[in-house]
Motif scaffolding. Structure first.
Motif, PDB file in Angstrom:
ATOM      1  N   UNK A  75       0.819  -1.212   0.000  1.00 37.81           N
ATOM      2  CA  UNK A  75       0.000   0.000   0.000  1.00 37.81           C
ATOM      3  C   UNK A  75       0.858   1.269   0.000  1.00 37.81           C
ATOM      4  N   UNK A  76       2.058   1.189   0.567  1.00 39.96           N
ATOM      5  CA  UNK A  76       2.985   2.327   0.469  1.00 39.96           C
ATOM      6  C   UNK A  76       3.397   2.519  -0.985  1.00 39.96           C
ATOM      7  N   UNK A  77       3.677   1.417  -1.684  1.00 41.33           N
ATOM      8  CA  UNK A  77       4.019   1.523  -3.112  1.00 41.33           C
ATOM      9  C   UNK A  77       2.873   2.165  -3.887  1.00 41.33           C
ATOM     10  N   UNK A  78       1.644   1.725  -3.603  1.00 42.68           N
ATOM     11  CA  UNK A  78       0.480   2.342  -4.261  1.00 42.68           C
ATOM     12  C   UNK A  78       0.400   3.839  -3.956  1.00 42.68           C
ATOM     13  N   UNK A  79       0.604   4.185  -2.684  1.00 42.56           N
ATOM     14  CA  UNK A  79       0.528   5.595  -2.299  1.00 42.56           C
ATOM     15  C   UNK A  79       1.593   6.441  -2.980  1.00 42.56           C
TER      16      UNK A  79
ATOM     17  N   UNK B 244      11.780  -5.102   9.414  1.00 40.09           N
ATOM     18  CA  UNK B 244      11.407  -6.493   9.570  1.00 40.09           C
ATOM     19  C   UNK B 244      11.316  -7.275   8.270  1.00 40.09           C
ATOM     20  N   UNK B 245      11.623  -6.607   7.143  1.00 44.53           N
ATOM     21  CA  UNK B 245      11.556  -7.273   5.839  1.00 44.53           C
ATOM     22  C   UNK B 245      12.966  -7.709   5.407  1.00 44.53           C
ATOM     23  N   UNK B 246      13.080  -8.935   4.867  1.00 47.55           N
ATOM     24  CA  UNK B 246      14.405  -9.397   4.442  1.00 47.55           C
ATOM     25  C   UNK B 246      14.908  -8.676   3.187  1.00 47.55           C
ATOM     26  N   UNK B 247      16.220  -8.680   3.015  1.00 53.09           N
ATOM     27  CA  UNK B 247      16.830  -8.116   1.803  1.00 53.09           C
ATOM     28  C   UNK B 247      16.234  -8.809   0.576  1.00 53.09           C
ATOM     29  N   UNK B 248      15.866  -8.030  -0.412  1.00 51.32           N
ATOM     30  CA  UNK B 248      15.293  -8.586  -1.637  1.00 51.32           C
ATOM     31  C   UNK B 248      13.786  -8.469  -1.718  1.00 51.32           C
ATOM     32  N   UNK B 249      13.135  -8.063  -0.613  1.00 51.20           N
ATOM     33  CA  UNK B 249      11.691  -7.819  -0.642  1.00 51.20           C
ATOM     34  C   UNK B 249      11.437  -6.470  -1.312  1.00 51.20           C
ATOM     35  N   UNK B 250      10.685  -6.477  -2.392  1.00 49.65           N
ATOM     36  CA  UNK B 250      10.455  -5.251  -3.166  1.00 49.65           C
ATOM     37  C   UNK B 250       9.000  -5.201  -3.618  1.00 49.65           C
ATOM     38  N   UNK B 251       8.424  -4.011  -3.588  1.00 50.57           N
ATOM     39  CA  UNK B 251       7.098  -3.785  -4.165  1.00 50.57           C
ATOM     40  C   UNK B 251       7.223  -2.740  -5.275  1.00 50.57           C
ATOM     41  N   UNK B 252       6.614  -3.029  -6.418  1.00 48.44           N
ATOM     42  CA  UNK B 252       6.567  -2.057  -7.510  1.00 48.44           C
ATOM     43  C   UNK B 252       5.103  -1.792  -7.831  1.00 48.44           C
TER      44      UNK B 252
END
Lengths: 179, 179
Positions: free
Chosen positions: B80-84, B112-120
């Motif tokens: 939702x941050x990516x959407x915003x 708390x998110x591991x390296x490589x977690x991405x939202x587009x």
């Protein structure tokens, strides 16, 4: 997309972090490359606040607050426009230092300026605002890459007191705040 | 700094220009690379309005208008941050399309998110807002580079109607406008 970080980016970040200072970037012809170079360095978030790529001229005016009359009179490729962008992004993103690039990467001339004409600027926390004019050779990629090095080099010179009187103009508070 | 333009950038720009549409980009972990890829294409100014790199979390809130409660509750690496961010940059820069990237490039985990977690995300002119979650391997540079390709690929899919139901969520006007 990424083939090594310019040495200037690592050095400038190291100085900023050691002093607890932050930086923001306003980009035109470099279109994100200055910020990409800075954020390629692990730990960049300790000093990099963010950036605005103001590719369209009206974004320079509406988002960065560059004077509309100045843009109308001289176009976007101009020393005072570079100053206004550096000052504007520094204020918008609440950073200690504001950097800016504006120029003609090609393939066509712009606003009567030949390809390779570039202005880079650095607005500092003490009210100074330095600008350099470049006349670069080469194609679009070479001009953009060299502009990245130039603005990071200008920041380094400003941070370390190596600014040369010949190619750098300093202006006091009002000179920088009212382009 | 530049070693070839992703094919997705050229293809997306060609579609945008052919339709007279514009794009703006909000970048976090990619820190300017998406915009740099788009503006590496000659003639990019016909479609690229500009971009905001919101590296610091408060820039996502203050400049892009991402909901502060959302950021406080979930951190910056969130769908939702990516959407915003996509919605925010589209409005700020008056573009038809807004793109966004947020994630963990490393070297350390974040929120708390591991390296490589991405939202587009890609917010479109018809009120839709698509988002994809990625779980990427590799080092900082590889994660950033793959995130650039992913967001440009998402835009291309949205432009050409190839969006898959499995990995893309669509939300109507309010869903996108009120993250």
């Amino acid at each position: 997309m990424s083939a090594g970080v310019p040495r200037e980016a690592e050095r400038a970040l190291a100085v900023l972090v050691s002093r607890g200072r932050t930086v923001a970037v306003a980009e035109s012809l470099t279109g994100g490359l200055v910020t990409a170079a800075l954020t390629a360095v692990p730990g960049a978030s300790r000093a990099v606040r963010g950036a605005v790529t103001a590719y369209a001229t009206d974004v320079k005016r509406e988002v960065l607050g560059v004077d509309g009359g100045l843009l109308a009179a001289r176009g976007a490729v101009d020393a005072d426009v570079a100053r206004g962008m550096a000052r504007g992004v520094r204020a918008l993103l609440a950073a200690d230092w504001g950097l800016a690039t504006t120029g003609v990467a090609g393939p066509d001339p712009q606003d009567g300026k030949p390809v390779g004409t570039v202005f880079v600027a650095a607005a500092g926390p003490d009210g100074t605002c330095a600008v350099r004019e470049l006349a670069l050779d080469g194609g679009r990629e070479a001009i953009r890459t060299e502009s990245v090095r130039a603005v990071l080099g200008l920041l380094l010179d400003e941070l370390t007191g190596n600014a040369g009187a010949k190619d750098t103009e300093h202006k006091g508070g009002n000179g920088c705040l009212q382009p």
